[in-house]
Design a protein around this motif. Sequence first.
Motif, PDB file in Angstrom:
ATOM      1  N   ILE A  30      17.514   7.002  15.364  1.00 40.80           N
ATOM      2  CA  ILE A  30      17.553   5.877  16.309  1.00 40.80           C
ATOM      3  C   ILE A  30      16.389   5.983  17.284  1.00 40.80           C
ATOM      4  O   ILE A  30      15.739   4.987  17.602  1.00 40.80           O
ATOM      5  CB  ILE A  30      18.910   5.832  17.050  1.00 40.80           C
ATOM      6  N   GLU A  31      16.101   7.185  17.758  1.00 37.34           N
ATOM      7  CA  GLU A  31      14.982   7.390  18.682  1.00 37.34           C
ATOM      8  C   GLU A  31      13.654   7.061  18.001  1.00 37.34           C
ATOM      9  O   GLU A  31      12.780   6.432  18.595  1.00 37.34           O
ATOM     10  CB  GLU A  31      14.973   8.832  19.183  1.00 37.34           C
ATOM     11  N   SER A  32      13.506   7.439  16.755  1.00 36.36           N
ATOM     12  CA  SER A  32      12.294   7.129  16.003  1.00 36.36           C
ATOM     13  C   SER A  32      12.164   5.620  15.800  1.00 36.36           C
ATOM     14  O   SER A  32      11.075   5.061  15.944  1.00 36.36           O
ATOM     15  CB  SER A  32      12.310   7.834  14.655  1.00 36.36           C
ATOM     16  N   THR A  43       2.861  -3.544  22.299  1.00 33.00           N
ATOM     17  CA  THR A  43       1.402  -3.465  22.245  1.00 33.00           C
ATOM     18  C   THR A  43       0.756  -4.847  22.114  1.00 33.00           C
ATOM     19  O   THR A  43      -0.126  -5.181  22.916  1.00 33.00           O
ATOM     20  CB  THR A  43       0.956  -2.530  21.110  1.00 33.00           C
ATOM     21  N   PRO A  44       1.157  -5.695  21.181  1.00 30.01           N
ATOM     22  CA  PRO A  44       0.551  -7.034  21.117  1.00 30.01           C
ATOM     23  C   PRO A  44       0.849  -7.889  22.351  1.00 30.01           C
ATOM     24  O   PRO A  44       0.009  -8.695  22.766  1.00 30.01           O
ATOM     25  CB  PRO A  44       1.159  -7.672  19.871  1.00 30.01           C
ATOM     26  N   ILE A  45       2.013  -7.701  22.944  1.00 28.87           N
ATOM     27  CA  ILE A  45       2.340  -8.467  24.153  1.00 28.87           C
ATOM     28  C   ILE A  45       1.389  -8.087  25.282  1.00 28.87           C
ATOM     29  O   ILE A  45       0.840  -8.958  25.963  1.00 28.87           O
ATOM     30  CB  ILE A  45       3.812  -8.238  24.556  1.00 28.87           C
ATOM     31  N   SER A  68       9.141   3.238  17.375  1.00 29.05           N
ATOM     32  CA  SER A  68       8.285   2.387  16.552  1.00 29.05           C
ATOM     33  C   SER A  68       8.440   0.918  16.940  1.00 29.05           C
ATOM     34  O   SER A  68       7.477   0.159  16.896  1.00 29.05           O
ATOM     35  CB  SER A  68       8.583   2.586  15.069  1.00 29.05           C
ATOM     36  N   LEU A  69       9.648   0.522  17.339  1.00 34.48           N
ATOM     37  CA  LEU A  69       9.871  -0.854  17.772  1.00 34.48           C
ATOM     38  C   LEU A  69       9.089  -1.159  19.042  1.00 34.48           C
ATOM     39  O   LEU A  69       8.461  -2.208  19.156  1.00 34.48           O
ATOM     40  CB  LEU A  69      11.366  -1.099  17.995  1.00 34.48           C
TER      41      LEU A  69
END
Length: 54
Positions: free
Chosen positions: A7-9, A20-22, A13-14
Amino acid sequence: MKAIIQIESFASSLVGTLWTPIFVGIFVAIVAYALWPRNKSFFDAAARMPLRED
């Protein structure tokens, strides 16, 4: 314990995938606003403000 690591991984990644694009889009919008020709007079006046004597 393995489920928590998965879940942490996934969350990590989410965040990298979405934020990043935001933030890049926000940065590009700020730069475009600062360099827009219509705003030049406002920024020129703001740049001269510390040099003015009242």
